[in-house]
Design a protein around this motif. Structure first.
Motif, PDB file in Angstrom:
ATOM      1  N   ARG A   1       0.803  -1.209   0.000  1.00 49.83           N
ATOM      2  CA  ARG A   1       0.000   0.000   0.000  1.00 49.83           C
ATOM      3  C   ARG A   1       0.840   1.264   0.000  1.00 49.83           C
ATOM      4  N   TYR A   2       1.904   1.296   0.811  1.00 51.85           N
ATOM      5  CA  TYR A   2       2.667   2.541   0.979  1.00 51.85           C
ATOM      6  C   TYR A   2       4.062   2.500   0.357  1.00 51.85           C
ATOM      7  N   GLY A   3       4.489   1.332  -0.065  1.00 52.39           N
ATOM      8  CA  GLY A   3       5.827   1.247  -0.653  1.00 52.39           C
ATOM      9  C   GLY A   3       6.933   1.236   0.377  1.00 52.39           C
TER      10      GLY A   3
ATOM     11  N   ASP B   1      -7.841   6.929   4.416  1.00 51.12           N
ATOM     12  CA  ASP B   1      -6.725   6.296   5.107  1.00 51.12           C
ATOM     13  C   ASP B   1      -6.216   7.274   6.157  1.00 51.12           C
ATOM     14  N   LEU B   2      -6.282   6.849   7.429  1.00 51.54           N
ATOM     15  CA  LEU B   2      -5.918   7.766   8.510  1.00 51.54           C
ATOM     16  C   LEU B   2      -4.414   7.973   8.627  1.00 51.54           C
TER      17      LEU B   2
ATOM     18  N   LEU C   1      -8.017   6.533  -0.366  1.00 54.80           N
ATOM     19  CA  LEU C   1      -9.165   5.740   0.096  1.00 54.80           C
ATOM     20  C   LEU C   1      -8.748   4.278   0.169  1.00 54.80           C
ATOM     21  N   ILE C   2      -9.018   3.668   1.304  1.00 55.24           N
ATOM     22  CA  ILE C   2      -8.682   2.252   1.458  1.00 55.24           C
ATOM     23  C   ILE C   2      -9.911   1.521   1.953  1.00 55.24           C
ATOM     24  N   ILE C   3      -9.866   0.198   1.907  1.00 62.91           N
ATOM     25  CA  ILE C   3     -11.021  -0.570   2.342  1.00 62.91           C
ATOM     26  C   ILE C   3     -11.227  -0.354   3.841  1.00 62.91           C
ATOM     27  N   ASN C   4     -12.478  -0.163   4.261  1.00 62.94           N
ATOM     28  CA  ASN C   4     -12.809  -0.049   5.675  1.00 62.94           C
ATOM     29  C   ASN C   4     -12.353  -1.340   6.354  1.00 62.94           C
ATOM     30  N   GLU C   5     -11.507  -1.214   7.386  1.00 64.38           N
ATOM     31  CA  GLU C   5     -10.924  -2.442   7.933  1.00 64.38           C
ATOM     32  C   GLU C   5     -11.983  -3.387   8.489  1.00 64.38           C
ATOM     33  N   PHE C   6     -13.106  -2.871   8.968  1.00 65.80           N
ATOM     34  CA  PHE C   6     -14.160  -3.762   9.458  1.00 65.80           C
ATOM     35  C   PHE C   6     -14.825  -4.505   8.304  1.00 65.80           C
TER      36      PHE C   6
END
Lengths: 667, 329, 253
Positions: A395-397, C12-13, C33-38
């Motif tokens: 994701r972040y490399g 993404d926080l 934007l990333i998948i909601n971890e829940f």
């Protein structure tokens, strides 16, 4: 005139002895060939195809170097001399017998001075052999080093070959005792023993009976040796040179092979014997169980379950157990990673390459381990920490899980700002690397590196946020897809930059950029480790030192700089140039002992260990006595060894410094 | 249709949850501006006692103008279907200005579904209200605040702790109780099978004076021993945030957070914890929070008394050594 | 067993979050934007249920940037069908999403609908219970365990302090997952890339999103530092020394 007499002292009453000799030799050879073929055919009938027939001249040279001259065996004095005695003894006896056969049937060469030299040489090697055998017996029964497999099979082989050689010596000496030729001293060993026979006062006929008896026994023993060779521990006489001949040529040590594909383009993961190449199966059969790889392995030394020797023997065991059954194309092959070669074993490897470096017959342990790791990765079989690191890298490399935007945060206090290689041409593109960029404890070293480059007047720049983990250890972990993704991203960024050379402080980054990144176009721009660059700058006078530091230092050769890429002298010259005195660690240059972070280990849970490799190394340095500074040339080494100094309580004795810190201090 | 603020009281096995008092405090603030009453809504079975004296003998009552009590066997323990149906009837009939729910395992099972069922607007993650009737919510791990007018005609609001202290929602006087009848609760689709007690840990972290707490920053299980050494030296124990427990590096009994324990130690030393709301709400009552984190933007620094932007791996062993030395002398 | 899983992409926080010029929404310039971890846990739980008891898993998400990768990763883990819902999602809230997904889900006739119990950008309730309202199915959230029986499901609901309530829920139902029974599995990049070649994402279009039910914001802002902690600076030794001082003051040492 001294000359060789065929079958001296052997009666022809039951026909020519030649008949018996050649019959038994033929029988033995046939049995040898049949049995050997039965073993060998499993390699190519079970294993995958691979081309290893190219560049025969190089392969033959390797056989000469490793199978005949046995340079790797000689890396250790005692077993080296011991084995040279045994092996060269046998080469000589084999040649001697061949010459005798030629002499008997084709060309009478063994006469006159030639014959005398022939006898002398054979006797000398008999002595060397017997010394070797003595050393071997002492080693196997008294010394009993842990790395050896102390099983009866090896004892039988030693006994067998010693009896064979003793048989030769005895028959020769008995002949000398009877004939008492004028040139007898040209066989000094034989002559000595002959005196003993003479001293017994036995009649000539008695001696000749003994001669006949021992000669016959010797003949039978040789037949036995030849017929049992493929099933005993002497098989390495054949498989060793074969393994050396077929050793890998197509790529440098620091380059892994890509994932193989079926004809349909589907990837092949090493989950069963069938997925290994025939050469990997040969590796298993060729292993002489010497255990040098195990002794060199940092994982094994720290108490992890990995032993490179056992991994290779695991392949052999699997082949012996399941190989025959797998000749049936429809038979289902049991999994490799599971019983003998567990997940934990495979994940313990740091890919340092010490095992490969030590192996006298060039077995390729690391490749096999990475191949099997690739299977584990596809199945998702890894600890949660490695999983987290890989997800972050994807994701972040970077493995730290920090935003790309934080990568160049270390440059903020630097004025004027470091050139952005994405925007302007530079001479040296500095590929900084994850640890040097993100780890707060290493920021200091990274900043010093920039200062040194500036002082040397280098035209350099960095990729700022666009840089990603180069992928060396991602590849060694077995996540080939992620590696390819990182290569794509980095290559795309690099292709848009204008630069003359890449320089990096991280040997892992160095290794993959240099050996594994695709070359675009016809140009191959050089990749330098900063030690090489500093060496060049010092040599050309662009970097001058104002003081001589005078520290007593030792230097740790990083695995991916030294063993994998042969860079040993450049950092040493740099150390010398700063006015420090270098005292070598016992395990140095290609014998360097890994810090334990490589192969993705730094991303995994440590697990149960007795002594960290890094701690063992620090203790090794402290034992040198006068050394105050432990010099490293890799950011992960800085982290690992600074921790180890603390955990071993050696803060008063030794300090860990990166090479750049020496250079910076001496400017 | 009225200007009352209804508060759905959360209780579990005979205990009123702290969030209920926080909501009552928030409701009071809202009610002031709107001129309505604070009405506590209590659902249960033979649970009138909770309205009267929720923490037996403590003398602390629900700070409400009145309590509406709905009794039904199906409401004895919380299940979403039964509680939802009961509330739908009540809210649909009374149409208060706002209904407050906890942003919890109980409240969130109810609020959103009622929003659709009754066609009423909702706001979640609300932390506090302003005097002029605005809500202030907290999202994105505590990093972002959102403010707006309380929607109408009836706003359904889920509340998170942090904006008010529980004491503000308690009173010395018992409120009056009015029992409300509801139509039968039938064909319930969610039924309680039973409770599973948490594993009795070796320690009760809620009782410890010093907690050395680890978060994601500890990186792996082996490093926890560093925290244990420090905790031992300070006479405390190790606790952890959710990621650490989820990984199995610490037992569930050591979890500090929304689903774990609320703690109020003398010293809460947070190592490598970012301070997300689910964790922060469980430690705000600590005497002194000390946060160690390399990220200067970590929300934990907003609730900690002292902080250091330093790598915990550089600090912990040095600190342990100094603590031991200080004790020795 | 027909299982449908809803997935949301959330900010993404890890990145710094800022508010855009409108003052009531997040700035999307650096927003990842990333998948909601829940929701990731919901996928894992769904796959586990399929592995245990058979059935089909369908994953549904809104068509926004980055969703393809998320859906293909779910397929690589074992999801059978992938559906993305196309619409104009600017300024969308959970009420609108729930309504948009409802039509799609009704067509799939699931036995079980799984989604994460919450998402970090929820401001108008969570997707799960809203969906339950629209679909008129029962909802239970904060689950860390789901097992299936005939016509119903047994769930483990988390309460504070580690207490768990076991409940029986009749199917079809919507469940809000807090944690799957095992951490979400790792999927190798090459596996995802391979799945991209062999799988397809079905599309459904929904016109006109209904946002009623959500709040209207007056302003959005970064959480103020408030009383920020007193920061202690210096070398590890210096910081440690100051902390020891604080420990002494508090009577712990």
């Amino acid at each position: 005139m001294p000359e060789r007499i065929d079958f001296w002292g052997i009666p022809f009453t039951w026909g020519s002895p030649a008949i018996y000799v050649y019959f038994l030799m033929a029988l033995g050879s046939v049995i040898l060939l049949v049995r050997f073929f039965q073993r060998a055919r499993l390699w190519w009938q079970v294993g995958r195809r691979e081309v290893r027939w190219d560049r025969i001249h190089i392969r033959l040279w390797r056989v000469l170097k490793h199978a005949i001259l046995q340079v790797k065996v000689l890396r250790q004095k005692y077993p080296g001399i011991m084995h040279i005695g045994l092996a060269w003894g046998f080469f000589t006896f084999f040649l001697g017998t061949a010459l005798a056969t030629i002499d008997a049937h084709f060309l009478k060469i063994l006469q006159g001075n030639v014959y005398l030299v022939y006898k002398f040489v054979l006797d000398t090697f008999t002595l060397l052999f017997l010394i070797g055998a003595g050393m071997a017996a002492y080693r196997r029964f008294i010394q009993r080093p842990r790395r050896l497999t102390l099983e009866p099979g090896f004892t039988w082989s030693l006994v067998l070959i010693t009896l064979v050689v003793l048989g030769g010596w005895f028959t020769e000496s008995l002949r000398l005792a009877v004939e008492k030729p004028a040139w007898g001293l040209w066989s000094p060993l034989g002559w000595l023993l002959a005196q003993a026979w003479i001293a017994t006062g036995a009649a000539d006929t008695t001696l000749m009976n003994w001669h006949l008896g021992i000669w016959s026994f010797h003949l039978l023993l040789v037949t036995l040796t030849i017929s049992t060779l493929p099933v005993g521990t002497l098989l390495h006489i054949l498989t060793g040179p074969l393994n050396v001949f077929f050793s890998k040529l197509d790529r440098p040590a620091g380059q892994l092979a890509p994932i193989p594909q079926t004809a349909k383009g589907e990837p092949i993961y090493a989950s069963t014997l069938r997925d290994l190449t025939w050469k990997q199966l040969l590796d298993g059969d060729a292993c002489t169980e010497c255990g040098r790889c195990q002794d060199a392995c940092p994982a094994f030394a720290s108490g992890k379950p990995l032993s490179p020797k056992q991994v290779i023997l695991g392949v052999r065991a699997a082949l012996r157990q399941d190989g025959l059954g797998l000749l049936n194309k429809d038979a289902k092959a049991p999994f490799l990673a599971g019983e003998k070669i567990t997940d934990d074993v495979l994940w313990s490897c740091t890919t340092c390459g010490a095992c490969v470096c030590e192996c006298p017959i060039l077995i390729e342990h690391v490749d096999a381990i990475v191949d099997m790791r690739r299977y584990l990765v596809i199945e998702g079989r890894m600890d949660t920490e490695l999983q987290g690191a890989l997800e972050n890298l994807g994701r972040y490399g970077n493995s730290f899980g920090q935003s790309e935007r934080m990568r160049a945060r270390w440059t903020q206090p630097i004025q004027p700002p470091i050139k952005d290689a994405r925007r302007e041409p530079v001479e040296y593109l500095w590929f900084v690397g994850d640890y040097a960029s993100y780890s707060p404890t290493l920021t200091d070293v990274t900043v010093k590196t920039a200062e040194v480059f500036r002082k040397a007047g280098l035209d350099f720049g960095i990729l700022y946020d666009a840089e990603r983990n180069a992928g060396n250890d991602v590849r060694r972990v077995g996540e080939e897809g992620l590696f390819e993704m990182l290569v794509e991203k980095n290559s795309m960024v690099l292709s848009k930059c204008t630069y003359q050379a890449i320089v990096t402080t991280d040997p892992h980054t160095y290794n993959t950029l240099k050996n594994e990144y695709p070359v675009s176009g016809n140009e191959r721009r050089p990749v330098l480790h900063y030690a090489e660059l500093l060496d060049q700058l010092i040599a050309s006078g662009k970097l001058k030192f104002s003081k001589k530091l005078g520290y007593k230092v030792t230097y740790h050769d990083p695995c991916y700089l030294g063993r994998y890429n042969g860079v040993y002298e450049a950092p040493r010259r740099v150390i010398e140039a700063t006015g420090c005195e270098l005292i070598e660690l016992p395990r140095h240059k290609d014998g360097s002992f890994c810090c334990g972070a490589g192969g993705g280990r730094i991303w995994m849970a440590e697990g149960e260990i007795q002594e960290r490799p890094s701690e063992s190394r620090i203790r090794e340095a402290v034992k040198l006595g006068k050394v105050t500074t432990f010099v490293v040339a890799c950011p992960k080494d800085v982290t690992m060894f600074r921790d180890a100094v603390k955990t071993t309580g050696n803060e008063q004795f030794v300090e860990v410094k990166d090479l750049i810190e020496l250079v910076h201090a001496a400017l | 249709m009225n200007q009352d603020i209804y508060v759905v009281i959360e209780h579990l096995r005979g205990q009123v949850a702290e969030i209920s008092f926080v909501m009552l405090a928030g409701a009071r603030e809202l009610a002031k501006g709107l001129g309505g009453n604070v009405v506590a809504v209590l659902l249960g079975h033979n649970a009138q006692g909770l309205a009267g004296n929720p923490s037996a003998g403590s003398g602390k009552y629900l700070s409400a103008d009145k309590v509406l009590y709905i009794d039904h066997p199906a409401l004895a323990d919380f299940t979403s279907d039964a509680y939802q149906k009961a509330l739908a009837g009540l809210v649909g009939k009374d149409q208060p200005r706002a209904v407050l729910f906890g942003s919890t395992s109980i409240g969130t099972d109810l609020a959103s579904t009622l929003s659709i069922k009754l066609g009423l607007p909702m706001v979640s993650s609300c932390r506090s209200f302003s005097a002029d009737g605005k809500f202030i919510s907290q999202i994105c791990g505590g990093k972002i605040m959102a403010e707006g007018d309380l929607p109408g005609p009836t706003a359904l609001v889920t509340m998170v702790p942090g904006g008010y202290k529980a004491e503000q929602g308690q009173s010395a006087q018992a409120p009056g109780i009015t029992q409300v009848e509801i139509p039968a609760l039938e064909s319930l689709r969610v039924t309680l099978a039973g409770y599973i007690e948490p594993e009795a840990g070796d320690v009760d972290i809620a009782k410890e004076p010093v907690l050395v707490s680890v978060g994601r920053g500890i990186q792996n299980q082996d490093n926890i021993s560093l925290a244990e050494d420090l905790a031992k030296a300070l006479g405390g124990v190790v606790s952890g945030s959710r990621p650490v427990i989820d990984q199995g590096w610490l037992a569930t009994s050591r979890l500090v957070g929304k689903s774990g324990k609320h703690v109020k130690p003398k010293i809460y030393l947070a190592l490598g914890i970012s301070g997300a709301p689910e964790h922060a709400e469980a430690i705000t009552d600590s005497n002194t929070i000390i946060a160690i984190n390399t990220d200067p933007a970590a929300p934990i620094f907003n609730i900690a008394k002292y902080g250091a932007e330093i790598d915990l791996f550089d600090l912990v062993e040095v600190l342990t050594a100094q603590v031991k030395a200080a004790k020795g002398s | 067993m027909n299982i449908v899983i809803l997935v949301k992409l959330v900010p993404d926080l890890v990145e710094e979050l800022t508010v855009d010029t409108s003052g009531i929404a997040l700035d999307t310039a650096w927003l990842r934007l990333i998948i909601n971890e829940f929701d990731d846990h919901a996928i894992e739980q769904g796959i586990l249920l399929k592995e245990r008891g058979g059935g089909q898993v369908t994953v549904v998400a809104a068509d926004i940037e980055g969703v393809d990768d998320v859906l293909f990763t779910a397929a690589a883990k074992g999801a059978d069908r992938l559906i993305k819902v196309k619409a104009d999602f600017t300024g969308v809230n959970n009420h609108a999403l729930a309504r948009a997904f409802t039509t799609v889900i009704k067509e799939l006739q699931p036995d079980l609908v799984l989604t994460g119990v919450q998402a970090n950008n929820d401001l108008d309730g969570s997707l799960g219970p809203l969906l339950a309202g629209c679909l008129e199915m029962p909802y239970v959230g904060y689950l860390s365990g789901v097992s299936l029986a005939e016509g119903k499901t047994k769930v483990r609901k988390e309460y504070p302090g580690g207490l768990i309530a076991e409940m029986d829920v009749t199917l079809p139902a919507v469940l809000g997952i807090q944690a799957a029974e095992q951490p979400p599995r790792y999927v190798a990049v090459s596996k995802v890339r391979q799945v991209m070649k062999t799988s397809t994402i079905e599309e459904r279009t929904v016109s006109g999103l209904d946002m009623t039910g959500g709040p209207t914001l007056a302003r959005m802002f970064q959480t103020e530092a408030g009383q920020r902690a007193t920061m202690i600076t210096g070398s590890p030794d210096e910081v440690a020394a100051k902390l020891v001082g604080i420990f002494k003051e508090l009577g712990v040492l």
